[in-house]
Motif scaffolding. Structure first.
Motif, PDB file in Angstrom:
ATOM      1  N   ARG A 343       4.380   7.816  -4.752  1.00 38.23           N
ATOM      2  CA  ARG A 343       4.017   6.872  -4.627  1.00 38.23           C
ATOM      3  C   ARG A 343       4.312   5.691  -6.073  1.00 38.23           C
ATOM      4  O   ARG A 343       5.054   4.568  -5.278  1.00 38.23           O
ATOM      5  CB  ARG A 343       2.734   7.317  -3.680  1.00 38.23           C
ATOM      6  N   LEU A 348       5.872   2.330  -5.212  1.00 34.25           N
ATOM      7  CA  LEU A 348       5.073   0.886  -5.661  1.00 34.25           C
ATOM      8  C   LEU A 348       5.095   0.817  -6.565  1.00 34.25           C
ATOM      9  O   LEU A 348       5.810   1.194  -7.108  1.00 34.25           O
ATOM     10  CB  LEU A 348       3.295   1.855  -5.061  1.00 34.25           C
ATOM     11  N   ASN A 357       3.614  -6.147  -3.066  1.00 33.92           N
ATOM     12  CA  ASN A 357       4.029  -4.383  -2.696  1.00 33.92           C
ATOM     13  C   ASN A 357       3.921  -4.275  -0.911  1.00 33.92           C
ATOM     14  O   ASN A 357       4.482  -3.483  -0.457  1.00 33.92           O
ATOM     15  CB  ASN A 357       2.809  -3.367  -3.302  1.00 33.92           C
ATOM     16  N   LEU A 413       1.093   2.097   1.510  1.00 30.59           N
ATOM     17  CA  LEU A 413       3.194   2.922   1.208  1.00 30.59           C
ATOM     18  C   LEU A 413       3.030   2.873   2.990  1.00 30.59           C
ATOM     19  O   LEU A 413       4.413   2.714   3.464  1.00 30.59           O
ATOM     20  CB  LEU A 413       2.826   3.802   0.904  1.00 30.59           C
TER      21      LEU A 413
ATOM     22  N   THR B 234      11.279   1.884  -8.755  1.00 31.40           N
ATOM     23  CA  THR B 234      11.271   1.718  -7.145  1.00 31.40           C
ATOM     24  C   THR B 234      11.743   0.673  -6.371  1.00 31.40           C
ATOM     25  O   THR B 234      11.623   0.573  -4.962  1.00 31.40           O
ATOM     26  CB  THR B 234       9.536   0.434  -8.187  1.00 31.40           C
TER      27      THR B 234
END
Lengths: 509, 352
Positions: A343, A348, A357, A413, B234
């Motif tokens: 993550r 993120l 985010n 998320l 990301t």
């Protein structure tokens, strides 16, 4: 078994700005004892171990080694006090040899390594605990199990009498855990004291002498193994009678949503196909579980579907459209949303705010953005909706997301991806790091969208999770699928064998 | 023993203290160097300050020096936020100056002033942008480190300029000096305040700072820049085209540096020569760092460093101290500020 106390922690408390991670923990460890520290993710196990190993300083409390109060301010202090830690993620330098890794950081080695003396000592350790690893091999040539051995040898080499193992079996195949336990038993016989951190009850029952249960930062109880049952342990761990039992509606999914055919993915880094000839389908309204030891290609499979890796052969077809090697944006827009395993590394942007985010999937769409300009008022509303609906504990949605706890980051998320109303949700380890309530919530959400005829691909290491919510289960090993079966026709044992590389048809026959 | 302990939060107080202390350390080292040559450092610094901020004219000269710093820094903030280290503003500035000078030297002087200035402006922007996009393309398609390519392109730009100045563009009436022929008045940026050299370039600079602030804070592109700067993986996951954004941001950054070059030749020097103060390209890296990549703070630091530059020229004449002192102060300040970053995230502890 009333031998000398080698380590005693008295009233250990650790406060962080937002939370109390440990509160009033009293813990003692004896010579020749394997002491399991059992607790859910987020129960404070890791914090407590980090205090013993000098990574954190406790806010309050005292640590005694061999009845002498000590101050452990750095890992070096811990090592000097005979404490050694085997981390879950190995701290090894891959291009260096085993021997070089073992002497790395040792001060008494001087400029030139006395290889012969080191090898002699290694032989001694190997004989004592059956810990044999070729000292001249490079780390990258070793299997995960062997790397773990190197970590243990490293700690023993530094003269540790107290060993802390942080979830040592998490990276191992079921068949590799027994040899590890043998090593632990031999060390115990030799008078070492071992702290074994885990949340797996079977392992606790198999190897430990004493068990301490942590819950919400407190030590609930320390018990002898003989005096408890697994069920009692589970209840103490969770704080109420459990276990997960979901109401899973009987359902017959028919229509194919996604089909993956003859998929190969080549990794230039590793020089091999990390996915090889993979075939499977996902039907509308079904949960397909993918089980396997991490690093066996399951990430690569779903990342290829999500457009983040290139397929070198084969095809991915979604709703009749060929989507092989399309861009991540395209894949997301046709209704496939992906929750990555990493993550912080992928899902993120840790230095950006919760708002930034939360809008990562729709920042370019109306109503968040129009004429390529982002409307931050709308973004804020969107973020608040997500936070409220999923009960995410956020002090300040304008603050960097890295200030949230791991569980809350994961929830944000998960919520962000779910908010896109995907036709197919790909979830890699969606409950890792979540507390009981959030885990239950996430699992229920997955079942809920399944009942609404959306589909899920679930990657998990937790076989209980996979078995309880999947409709069908695929098992991967070295980039290949060992077999796919209905969840009700398969048990943990069979999955374990498949995870070790046996094909389903070879087991069934 | 001294050891570092991680802070729970970044200290806001230190964020203000660090750049100030860094600058003071730079000034201290500068003082040492001045003492070595036997001059009173207090008198030198006093003179520097008076010549930078002591009068309206001194301050106007400070603003003249701050103008290119603002333009270049605004662009650098955009790419630095993305984690792209453009060290090539020096070369982009030169290329911008060259391309805009082309129009001033070769267009018939009869064309109207607005048209001439627009052509020169576009030439500056395009010259700088090309020089920045070349390394961006190498970076995106072949993963060539942009620090090296942008730096090397600086030398190429300088030699292109030298070639033109000693060769084809040399003014035959310059008695052998490497200068172009003087720009016609239609190729000179209008002065904004009488009796000063402050010209329209200052307006370009202010607009560019506001524009960069707006881009970063409010637009889709700015959002993408921030995500890429935080973590390119990301960004890729979120469906952002990392390569395309790198090229666009570098083009903007290069264009602003090129415009700075155009402002210098068109607004200040009024001809092209080898020495066109391209060092602003390096100074701006320091300005960007000292402002924490914040456009509003960049305004302030540009004026501060502009003062250092213009005051530095004056002390060279009035105190007979080498202008190199200014470079020394600037570089030591950068050194301290980069070194001090660790204190934002860690605190020092003592242990017996």
């Amino acid at each position: 078994m009333n031998t000398a106390t080698v380590l005693k922690a008295i009233d250990i408390t650790k406060k962080f700005p937002e939370t109390v991670a440990n509160e009033g923990i009293n813990f003692s460890l004896h010579k020749g004892e394997i002491h399991a520290l059992l607790g859910e993710n987020g129960a404070g196990k890791t914090t407590f171990m980090n205090i013993l190993y000098g990574i954190y300083m406790p806010t309050k409390g005292e640590i005694r080694i061999n009845d002498k109060p000590v101050q452990i301010k750095t890992p070096l202090d811990a090592i000097n006090n005979g404490i050694g830690m085997i981390h879950q993620h190995f701290m090894l330098v891959e291009p260096l040899s085993v021997l070089e890794n073992i002497v790395l950081g040792l001060k008494d080695q001087g400029i030139v390594i006395d290889r012969k003396a080191v090898k002699d000592k290694l032989k001694e350790i190997a004989n004592l605990y059956s810990l044999e690893v070729n000292p001249d091999k490079k780390i990258w040539q070793l299997s995960v199990g062997e790397q773990q051995k190197v970590e243990i040898i490293k700690v023993l080499f530094r003269g540790a009498n107290i060993l802390i193992l942080d979830e040592p079996t998490a990276v191992l195949r079921p068949q590799e855990t027994e040899p590890l336990f043998d090593i632990l038993r031999k060390m115990k016989k030799d008078g070492k004291a071992i702290i074994f951190i885990t949340h797996k009850l079977d392992e606790v029952m198999a190897v430990s002498d004493k068990i301490s249960i942590l819950r919400k930062g407190r030590l609930v109880k320390t018990v002898d193994k003989e005096s408890v049952t697994k069920k009692q342990l589970a209840e103490m761990m969770v704080g109420r009678a459990v276990l997960f039992d979901f109401e899973k509606k009987e359902k017959r999914a028919k229509e194919t949503l996604l089909s993956v055919e003859n998929l190969d993915v080549y990794s230039a880094q590793q020089g091999v196909n990390i996915v090889e000839d993979v075939n499977f389908t996902v039907k509308k309204g079904e949960i397909l579980g993918i089980a396997g030891i991490s690093g066996n290609g399951q990430q690569a499979i779903v990342q290829t579907i999500a457009g983040l890796r290139k397929a070198t052969r084969g095809s991915v077809v979604f709703e009749g459209k060929n989507i092989t090697n399309k861009t991540p944006r395209y894949v997301a827009q046709i209704g496939i949303n992906y929750i990555p395993a990493d993550r912080i590394g992928m899902g993120l942007a840790s230095d950006l705010s919760c708002i930034d985010n939360a809008i990562m999937r729709n920042y370019y769409k109306k109503p968040i953005s129009s004429n390529r300009i982002i409307n931050y008022k709308k973004s804020e509303e969107h973020t608040r909706r997500i936070v409220d609906m999923f009960n995410i504990a956020v002090a300040d949605i304008f603050a960097p997301i890295k200030l949230l706890s791991g569980g809350n980051m994961q929830k944000l998320l998960f919520a962000r991806e779910l908010f896109e109303n995907p036709k197919l949700l790909i979830a890699s380890y969606p409950t890792r790091g979540l507390d009981i309530a959030s885990t239950e919530f996430v699992r229920k959400q997955m079942l809920k969208i399944r009942d609404e005829d959306m589909s899920v691909i679930l990657i998990s290491e937790d076989l209980d999770e996979i078995l309880s919510i999947s409709d069908r289960i695929a098992v991967v090993y070295k980039g290949k699928i060992m077999g796919i079966a209905d969840a009700k026709d398969i048990d943990k044992n069979t999955i374990g064998l498949m995870m070790a590389g046996t094909r389903l048809e070879d087991i069934a026959l | 023993m001294i050891y570092f302990e991680k802070r729970e939060n970044i200290s806001a107080k230190l964020k203000i203290v660090i750049p100030i202390v860094s600058l003071l350390i730079g000034i201290l080292f500068g003082a040492l160097a001045i003492v070595v040559v036997g001059i009173n450092p207090y008198a030198v610094y006093k003179s520097l300050f008076v010549n930078a901020f002591g009068s309206w004219y001194a301050f106007s000269e400070t603003l003249v020096a701050a103008t290119p710093l603002m333009l270049i820094t605004a662009g650098l903030i955009l790419v630095f936020k993305m984690g792209i280290w453009n060290i090539g503003a020096y070369g982009q500035y030169i290329m911008g100056a060259i391309l805009s000078s082309y129009f001033a030297i070769f267009m018939p002087p009869e064309i109207s002033k607005p048209l001439m200035l627009i052509l020169m402006f576009a030439g500056g922007a395009i010259g700088g942008a090309i020089w920045a996009v070349i390394p961006a393309i190498f970076k995106v398609f072949w993963e060539v480190n942009e620090v090296i390519t942008t730096l090397l392109l600086n030398y190429i730009a300088l030699y292109v300029l030298k070639f033109l100045m000693y060769g084809p563009w040399k003014n035959p009436k310059s008695f052998g000096f490497p200068l172009s022929k003087p720009f016609p008045s239609s190729a000179q940026l209008p002065v904004l305040f009488e009796h000063t050299r402050i010209n329209l370039g200052l307006a370009f600079a202010l607009i560019s700072i506001i524009a960069v602030w707006f881009i970063i804070k409010k637009t889709n592109f700015g959002y993408e820049v921030r995500v890429i700067g935080n973590n390119p993986t990301t960004a890729k996951y979120a469906g952002i085209s990392v390569g395309k954004n790198i090229i666009i941001a570098m083009a903007i950054s290069g264009a602003l540096a090129g415009i700075a070059g155009m402002v210098q030749v068109s607004g200040i020097i009024h001809f092209l020569q080898v020495k066109i103060n391209a060092n602003y390209g390096y100074t701006s890296i320091i300005v960007a760092w000292i402002s924490y990549l914040n456009p509003a703070l960049c305004l302030l630091s540009s004026v501060l460093f502009g003062g250092l530059e213009s005051g530095g020229y004056s002390i060279q004449i009035s105190m007979r101290v080498s202008y190199g002192i200014v470079g020394l102060i600037e570089s030591i300040a950068l050194f301290s500020i980069v070194g001090a970053q660790i204190f934002l995230n860690y605190k020092l502890r003592w242990k017996k």
